[in-house]
Design an enzyme around this catalytic site. Structure first.
Site, PDB file in Angstrom:
ATOM      1  N   SER A   1      27.880 -27.142  20.469  1.00 11.93           N
ATOM      2  CA  SER A   1      26.662 -26.607  21.082  1.00 11.93           C
ATOM      3  C   SER A   1      25.516 -27.617  21.169  1.00 11.93           C
ATOM      4  CB  SER A   1      26.189 -25.359  20.343  1.00 11.93           C
ATOM      5  OG  SER A   1      25.654 -25.689  19.088  1.00 11.93           O
TER       6      SER A   1
ATOM      7  N   LYS B   1      20.616 -25.494  15.959  1.00  9.01           N
ATOM      8  CA  LYS B   1      19.946 -25.305  17.245  1.00  9.01           C
ATOM      9  C   LYS B   1      18.562 -25.943  17.220  1.00  9.01           C
ATOM     10  CE  LYS B   1      22.996 -22.395  19.046  1.00  9.01           C
ATOM     11  NZ  LYS B   1      24.239 -23.050  18.702  1.00  9.01           N
TER      12      LYS B   1
END
Length: 145
Positions: free
Chosen positions: A62, A99
């Site tokens: 990600s 993230k």
């Protein structure tokens, strides 16, 4: 979400390694070996708050567009106050994930660095905590197949 394997930190030992203070050019060759008079201890360089610093290995893709690949090692400092735009290890609904933090109009979003992953809006229904801020990522440049 990207998985992480988190490890505690032990920095009892000191390992001073040769260090090319003048840097290494990424263009034309440089006789860097001739300038290795200084040394560096990576514990002192990478870890500012030993009691609140952890390592984690990245699993997942990600964050690949920010240069963080599967297998990289992260240095995470839990004592730092997270800020908008920081890369952080977050705990969301029972899982750790890596993230970017985005705060906009009193909302918190977790942003990937890969177009295949959608932003995640944090709501009051989420079990959520920013666990620590990433200060460094360590990449193996000599991968063997």
């Amino acid at each position: 979400m990207s998985g992480l394997k988190i490890s505690s930190l032990e920095i009892k030992s000191e390992v001073e390694l040769p260090f090319a203070e003048q840097g290494v050019r990424a263009g034309f060759p440089s006789p860097a070996q001739d300038f290795m008079e200084n040394s560096i201890d990576l514990n002192k360089e990478l870890i500012k708050h030993p009691a609140s610093t952890f390592f984690a290995r990245v699993y997942g893709k990600s964050m690949i567009d920010s240069g963080v690949d599967e297998g990289d090692i992260l240095v995470i400092d839990k004592s730092l106050e997270p800020k908008n735009g920081d890369m952080a290890v977050c705990y969301v609904d029972g899982e750790f994930t890596l993230k970017y933090i985005k705060v906009a109009q009193n909302e918190i979003w977790l942003m990937s660095a890969n177009r295949d992953f959608s932003p995640l809006k944090i709501t009051p229904q989420n079990e959520f905590m920013i666990w620590g801020v990433v200060t460094y990522s360590i990449k193996n440049q000599h991968k063997r197949v």
